[in-house]
Design an enzyme around this catalytic site. Sequence first.
Site, PDB file in Angstrom:
ATOM      1  N   SER A  26      50.743  40.593  36.562  1.00 21.50           N
ATOM      2  CA  SER A  26      51.747  41.428  35.887  1.00 21.50           C
ATOM      3  C   SER A  26      51.131  42.655  35.211  1.00 21.50           C
ATOM      4  O   SER A  26      51.581  43.079  34.155  1.00 21.50           O
ATOM      5  CB  SER A  26      52.523  40.596  34.870  1.00 21.50           C
ATOM      6  OG  SER A  26      51.637  40.063  33.900  1.00 21.50           O
ATOM      7  N   LEU A  28      49.710  46.822  36.063  1.00 23.36           N
ATOM      8  CA  LEU A  28      50.355  47.993  36.656  1.00 23.36           C
ATOM      9  C   LEU A  28      50.710  47.780  38.141  1.00 23.36           C
ATOM     10  O   LEU A  28      51.835  48.056  38.569  1.00 23.36           O
ATOM     11  CB  LEU A  28      49.412  49.205  36.523  1.00 23.36           C
ATOM     12  CG  LEU A  28      49.783  50.454  37.323  1.00 23.36           C
ATOM     13  CD1 LEU A  28      51.160  50.975  36.939  1.00 23.36           C
ATOM     14  CD2 LEU A  28      48.737  51.550  37.121  1.00 23.36           C
ATOM     15  N   ALA A  29      49.753  47.285  38.940  1.00 23.92           N
ATOM     16  CA  ALA A  29      49.998  47.157  40.384  1.00 23.92           C
ATOM     17  C   ALA A  29      51.166  46.210  40.659  1.00 23.92           C
ATOM     18  O   ALA A  29      52.084  46.539  41.429  1.00 23.92           O
ATOM     19  CB  ALA A  29      48.735  46.675  41.097  1.00 23.92           C
ATOM     20  N   TRP A  58      44.754  46.717  28.445  1.00 22.47           N
ATOM     21  CA  TRP A  58      43.541  47.018  27.683  1.00 22.47           C
ATOM     22  C   TRP A  58      42.926  48.365  28.051  1.00 22.47           C
ATOM     23  O   TRP A  58      41.921  48.769  27.456  1.00 22.47           O
ATOM     24  CB  TRP A  58      42.486  45.928  27.930  1.00 22.47           C
ATOM     25  CG  TRP A  58      42.765  44.651  27.200  1.00 22.47           C
ATOM     26  CD1 TRP A  58      43.993  44.096  26.943  1.00 22.47           C
ATOM     27  CD2 TRP A  58      41.803  43.749  26.654  1.00 22.47           C
ATOM     28  NE1 TRP A  58      43.846  42.901  26.290  1.00 22.47           N
ATOM     29  CE2 TRP A  58      42.513  42.668  26.097  1.00 22.47           C
ATOM     30  CE3 TRP A  58      40.415  43.744  26.599  1.00 22.47           C
ATOM     31  CZ2 TRP A  58      41.869  41.595  25.479  1.00 22.47           C
ATOM     32  CZ3 TRP A  58      39.782  42.678  25.981  1.00 22.47           C
ATOM     33  CH2 TRP A  58      40.500  41.622  25.426  1.00 22.47           C
ATOM     34  N   ALA A  59      43.483  49.029  29.070  1.00 22.91           N
ATOM     35  CA  ALA A  59      42.843  50.274  29.536  1.00 22.91           C
ATOM     36  C   ALA A  59      42.977  51.352  28.472  1.00 22.91           C
ATOM     37  O   ALA A  59      44.086  51.724  28.089  1.00 22.91           O
ATOM     38  CB  ALA A  59      43.471  50.729  30.845  1.00 22.91           C
ATOM     39  N   HIS A 253      30.265  48.702  31.931  1.00 24.48           N
ATOM     40  CA  HIS A 253      30.639  49.846  31.092  1.00 24.48           C
ATOM     41  C   HIS A 253      29.526  50.043  30.076  1.00 24.48           C
ATOM     42  O   HIS A 253      29.077  49.078  29.448  1.00 24.48           O
ATOM     43  CB  HIS A 253      31.969  49.582  30.386  1.00 24.48           C
ATOM     44  CG  HIS A 253      32.585  50.827  29.806  1.00 24.48           C
ATOM     45  ND1 HIS A 253      32.038  51.471  28.725  1.00 24.48           N
ATOM     46  CD2 HIS A 253      33.661  51.541  30.164  1.00 24.48           C
ATOM     47  CE1 HIS A 253      32.776  52.546  28.448  1.00 24.48           C
ATOM     48  NE2 HIS A 253      33.769  52.605  29.313  1.00 24.48           N
ATOM     49  N   ARG A 299      28.565  56.199  35.417  1.00 21.01           N
ATOM     50  CA  ARG A 299      28.411  55.007  34.599  1.00 21.01           C
ATOM     51  C   ARG A 299      27.200  54.148  34.927  1.00 21.01           C
ATOM     52  O   ARG A 299      26.584  53.564  34.040  1.00 21.01           O
ATOM     53  CB  ARG A 299      29.639  54.143  34.831  1.00 21.01           C
ATOM     54  CG  ARG A 299      30.445  54.060  33.623  1.00 21.01           C
ATOM     55  CD  ARG A 299      31.665  53.305  33.858  1.00 21.01           C
ATOM     56  NE  ARG A 299      32.697  54.040  33.144  1.00 21.01           N
ATOM     57  CZ  ARG A 299      33.940  53.698  33.127  1.00 21.01           C
ATOM     58  NH1 ARG A 299      34.335  52.648  33.799  1.00 21.01           N
ATOM     59  NH2 ARG A 299      34.799  54.398  32.443  1.00 21.01           N
ATOM     60  N   HIS A 360      32.605  45.317  33.385  1.00 23.23           N
ATOM     61  CA  HIS A 360      33.844  46.061  33.136  1.00 23.23           C
ATOM     62  C   HIS A 360      34.787  46.078  34.332  1.00 23.23           C
ATOM     63  O   HIS A 360      35.991  45.915  34.173  1.00 23.23           O
ATOM     64  CB  HIS A 360      33.456  47.495  32.759  1.00 23.23           C
ATOM     65  CG  HIS A 360      34.596  48.379  32.397  1.00 23.23           C
ATOM     66  ND1 HIS A 360      35.464  48.093  31.360  1.00 23.23           N
ATOM     67  CD2 HIS A 360      35.027  49.556  32.923  1.00 23.23           C
ATOM     68  CE1 HIS A 360      36.365  49.067  31.266  1.00 23.23           C
ATOM     69  NE2 HIS A 360      36.133  49.948  32.214  1.00 23.23           N
ATOM     70  N   ARG A 395      32.542  52.990  40.780  1.00 23.99           N
ATOM     71  CA  ARG A 395      33.849  53.624  40.551  1.00 23.99           C
ATOM     72  C   ARG A 395      33.738  54.806  39.590  1.00 23.99           C
ATOM     73  O   ARG A 395      33.097  54.711  38.541  1.00 23.99           O
ATOM     74  CB  ARG A 395      34.797  52.592  39.946  1.00 23.99           C
ATOM     75  CG  ARG A 395      36.163  53.112  39.612  1.00 23.99           C
ATOM     76  CD  ARG A 395      36.982  52.014  38.981  1.00 23.99           C
ATOM     77  NE  ARG A 395      36.410  51.623  37.707  1.00 23.99           N
ATOM     78  CZ  ARG A 395      36.891  51.959  36.523  1.00 23.99           C
ATOM     79  NH1 ARG A 395      37.982  52.687  36.427  1.00 23.99           N
ATOM     80  NH2 ARG A 395      36.311  51.550  35.424  1.00 23.99           N
TER      81      ARG A 395
HETATM   82  C1  SIN Z   1      37.162  53.892  29.315  1.00 18.78           C
HETATM   83  O1  SIN Z   1      38.063  54.207  28.566  1.00 18.78           O
HETATM   84  O2  SIN Z   1      35.993  54.180  29.128  1.00 18.78           O
HETATM   85  C2  SIN Z   1      37.498  53.093  30.524  1.00 18.78           C
HETATM   86  C3  SIN Z   1      38.006  53.960  31.576  1.00 18.78           C
HETATM   87  C4  SIN Z   1      37.762  53.294  32.900  1.00 18.78           C
HETATM   88  O3  SIN Z   1      37.093  52.287  32.975  1.00 18.78           O
HETATM   89  O4  SIN Z   1      38.213  53.849  33.906  1.00 18.78           O
END
Ligand code: SIN
Length: 553
Positions: A26, A28-29, A58-59, A253, A299, A360, A395
């Site tokens: 549940s 976004l996708a 959480w984004a 991350h 990253r 992440h 990514r």
């Molecule tokens: C962030 O806010 O650093 C995460 C963004 C992401 O992972 O795309």
Amino acid sequence: MSQTSSDDASADGGGPREFAFLVIGSGLAGMHYALRVADHGEVAIITKRQGSDSATDWAQGGIAAVVSPDDSFDDHVADTMNAGAGLCHEDTVRFVVERGPDAIDALRKNGVEFDAAPDPGGGEYDLTREGGHTRRRILHRKDATGREIERSLLARVRAHPRIHLFEDHCAIDLITATRVGRNETNRALGAYVLEASTGEVFAYTAPITMLATGGAGKVYLYTSNPDVASGDGMAMAYRAGATLANMEFMQFHPTCLFHPQAKSFLISEAVRGEGGILCRSGGEPFMQDYHEMRDLAPRDVVARAIDSELKRSGDDHVVLDITHKDPSFVRGRFPTIFERCLKYGLDITRDPIPVVPAAHYCCGGVRTDMKGESDLPNLFAAGEVTSTGLHGANRLASNSLLEALVFADVAATESIARLAAVAPPGPVPEWRHGEATPIHEAVVITQNWDEIRRFMWNYVGIVRSDRRLSRAQHRIEMLREEINEYYWNFRVTPPLIELRNLATVAELVIKSAAFRHESRGLHFNLDHPERDDERFGRDTLIQRGDSPWISPS
Ligand code: SIN
């Protein structure tokens, strides 16, 4: 003994629940797909906790899209391919990037609001920057973009008369058929689902199933992900025979809050996008020693730089300093981060923020085509559970919400077109618990869960080696036996289902990482530090019963 779904089992589970579309997840996708297809049939959304328990919620950062006159599709494509270290599929990248502006419109039509540009002469939106982007192109809602998306879509899902949201329902396994009419074909028919409140298992069937279960950050000891990120969709698809790709590419991350009471709290890359600087504990910046883009390098580079700083100094964290910016700007732009840090006694307008890297985002997952379908017919997938070819070996920040939206959308279009042509699943075997008994020692689950997460962190983390990977392989094989025994002897519970999935995903990551004898993007192996395009310049694929292999194309 034995929990099964075979025909010869006598039924003691619940009967089937039939829908036109079954959506698992549940975020976004899942919600975007459900809202798109709901005019064409009844939709079930299965979600293992509450509707809003998703990585989307959480984004923090935002959603990358070309909406500024200073930007171009070519630039966004180039940045994505550059971060992806040779493994992005250019056709997929272009496909996603060019649909960015429409994706933003679709979100806005569903009530999502983005921060507007302070000066209307500079375009409609306030665009931020993150690592690897050569332009400001990230739309955001302060530092809680995902929450805004989840809130808006969930309200529409709850209000829709043809969407049935089953919260606290945990999918166990996909249901598949091997014979359809005269043809021998495997296809998805739905899923067995545990209703947490009763312990009953029901078959949810549908001509079309959409997997939108998110990622698997909980495979690692330290992660920015919510507790639900246990790789359920990847593990279910693998068991059902679908192909998975690039499982070795786990993104760490660079900046999660380092504090004894802060579990999984991300310090958005947008903090660096707005001028934050990574420093050693003594206050000296260090990213200039690692990359010409300094704090806004891709990253993988930043996470490895921090890892190397920590190993060299013996410190347990570095710091992210944004104290040189105007305090009212910092409070206004990052209210969530400001408040949360304040709760732990840190005023980020005055104190540098202690940070460490954490797992992440899974760049690998269920391999899908340009319509969002896996190679198990009628099993669609979108979001972090997939490997579409967009992310390659690393990514680009804020490309994932865009990918989720674009592929949920094309999957919806294809599902609607196909619905009339797909035979309904018909009756499927009911789940039976057999002689499985209730679990009497929950400690076995927590012990195994902790063990996996710890050795994954230590042996299959930011920096890997052949020896570390083979240790991890040995451990996961032992644990797999133990977990399987437990799974078959005891009645399923959500923690047991998650543990089984977590172990499966851990094994896929280890096997794929051990197979790739080179270093590229997020996969860095001390014993194979160079990139080897000739042998490994394409995706790693893996399927049940097989060792990993390199995609021929
Ligand atoms: C962030 O806010 O650093 C995460 C963004 C992401 O992972 O795309």
